[in-house]
Write an enzyme that holds these catalytic residues in place. Structure first.
Site, PDB file in Angstrom:
ATOM      1  NE  ARG A 148      -3.019   0.005   3.153  1.00 12.30           N
ATOM      2  CZ  ARG A 148      -2.541   0.565   4.277  1.00 12.30           C
ATOM      3  NH1 ARG A 148      -2.288   1.853   4.331  1.00 12.30           N
ATOM      4  NH2 ARG A 148      -2.316  -0.183   5.347  1.00 12.30           N
TER       5      ARG A 148
ATOM      6  CG  ASP B 239      -9.053  14.076 -16.680  1.00 11.77           C
ATOM      7  OD1 ASP B 239      -8.299  13.460 -17.461  1.00 11.77           O
ATOM      8  OD2 ASP B 239     -10.077  13.569 -16.180  1.00 11.77           O
TER       9      ASP B 239
ATOM     10  CE1 TYR C 119     -16.099   9.197 -17.371  1.00 11.59           C
ATOM     11  CE2 TYR C 119     -15.322   9.277 -15.109  1.00 11.59           C
ATOM     12  CZ  TYR C 119     -15.955   8.605 -16.138  1.00 11.59           C
ATOM     13  OH  TYR C 119     -16.451   7.349 -15.915  1.00 11.59           O
TER      14      TYR C 119
END
Ligand code: PLP
Length: 402
Positions: A61, A186, A114
């Site tokens: 992780r 983005d 998006y």
């Protein structure tokens, strides 16, 4: 593992950055490290706050060699100091928002983003005391008017999904930095090779690596590339605390795809231009929007700002009835082009997106914002991701339905 970006060209970076022959076996191709934990030679653990790029692998992780390989490759391709990979593109967006925004802060976001990002901003962030102003990022006066003393992030998307509207990123970057905020972009539609993050003044470049980076439609992932100090903060929050990490297997798959990204992007651009020019000549097609076409209303900005026009285009066929009729015949007849969402794959993909439906579910635009959306999308558009098939086969397939 080799350090990032000492290479001169995009193809060499794409192939070699982040990887090196295996020092134990001599394998030329990188291994997939399916290990959640790593044997330690130190009796004491170390705090996640002390992590740096020379820290040993400890637990997946925190980091995993197959994911680190991809992170270094993407940083090299995007020209940034570092990169954080995440479980999906949405996890990348969430990582940006939840690392750099706190209660009382303000986000300015493109009013067309998006759909998942638009819904995150509109529906989720306000529940955490974050105020959000959606703005048409192609209108610089509107961006300037939206900024407040507590604005911490301005989030743009260019070209924007699904309508192919562009943002003048350098101009928005100046406004953002003058206001003391961070600019996140983005760049999924543009790919890392489409936009020069450093030259345009983008602080955090976000990608759904599910799309062009992986390129083969077989792995979901996300990434944020940027300066080492910002990425370190995000790794602590988004990976170690929130846990939205990329699996090593997907990291390996996406890195394999990324190795050919520059070649693929050149072919996507070439194919999309051929398909866009053909579409413009078809009577049922009322309008085509592709940044590489002179008819795109922001073609000059596209030429100045984009290093590659990518494979994304949209086109209109008239009203909703015409769109739905053609969409039905696409489902029945298309062989080469798949009628499916997503984008950036080697296979061509197409999907009908009706304006009113998107307004009700995701964008909820009214007034000038809705008029600006409709100026690009009319009653609805076909969003097409032109793949790597021979353009003449894509065109022959589409000619069955147009
Ligand atoms: C522009 C853009 N950003 C983000 C996302 C979300 O990515 P993912 O599906 O990998 O979560 C998408 C997905 O289509 C997208 O098109």
């Amino acid at each position: 593992m080799s350090k990032r970006n000492t290479y001169l060209g995009d193809m060499t970076r794409a192939i070699h950055a982040g990887e090196a022959p295996d020092p134990t076996t001599g394998a030329s191709a990188p291994a997939i490290h399916m290990s959640s934990t790593f044997v330690s030679d130190s009796v004491a653990g170390f705090s996640a706050h002390d992590l740096d790029e020379d820290s040993p692998f400890l637990y997946a992780r925190w980091s995993n060699p197959s994911v680190t390989m991809l992170e270094r490759k993407i940083a090299a391709l995007q020209g940034t100091e570092d990169c954080l990979c995440t479980a999906s593109g949405m996890a990348a967006a969430t990582a940006i928002m939840l690392t750099f925004l706190s209660q009382g802060d303000h986000l300015v976001i493109s009013d067309v983003s998006y759909a998942g990002v638009a819904e995150l901003a509109r529906d989720t962030l306000p529940r955490y005391g974050i105020s959000v102003t959606p703005v048409d990022m192609s209108n610089l006066d509107a961006v300037a008017a939206a900024l407040r003393p507590n604005t911490k992030i301005v989030h743009v998307e260019s070209p924007v999904n699904p309508i192919m509207r562009l943002t003048d990123i350098a101009a928005v970057s100046k406004l953002t930095h003058d206001a003391g905020a961070l600019l996140s972009c983005d760049a999924t539609f543009a790919s890392p090779l489409g936009l020069d993050a450093g030259a345009l003044g983008i602080d955090l470049v976000m990608h759904s690596t599910t799309k062009y980076m992986g390129g083969h439609g077989d792995a979901v992932g996300g990434a944020v590339a940027g300066p080492a100090d910002l990425i370190k903060q995000m790794r602590l929050e988004a990976s170690i605390h929130h846990g939205g990490i990329l699996s090593p297997f997907n990291g390996w798959l996406i890195a394999r795809g990324a190795s050919t990204l520059p070649l693929r992007m050149r072919a996507h651009q070439q194919g999309a231009l051929a398909v866009a020019e053909w579409l413009e000549a078809q009577p049922p097609v009322k309008r085509v929007l592709y940044p590489g076409l002179p008819s795109h209303p922001q073609h000059d900005l596209a030429k100045a700002q984009m290093k590659n026009f990518s494979g994304m285009l949209s086109f209109q066929v008239g009203d909703v009835a015409a769109g739905e009729r053609i969409a039905r015949s696409m489902i029945e007849k298309l062989n080469v082009v798949h009628y499916a969402v997503s984008l950036g794959h080697h296979r061509s993909l197409i999907f009908w997106m009706e304006t009113d439906g998107l307004m009700d579910s995701s964008f909820k635009l009214t007034g000038d914002a809705l008029a600006s959306y409709r100026a690009f999308a009319g009653d609805g558009i076909f969003r097409m991701s032109v793949g790597l098939e021979d353009p003449e086969d894509i065109i022959a397939d589409l000619s069955q339905v147009l």
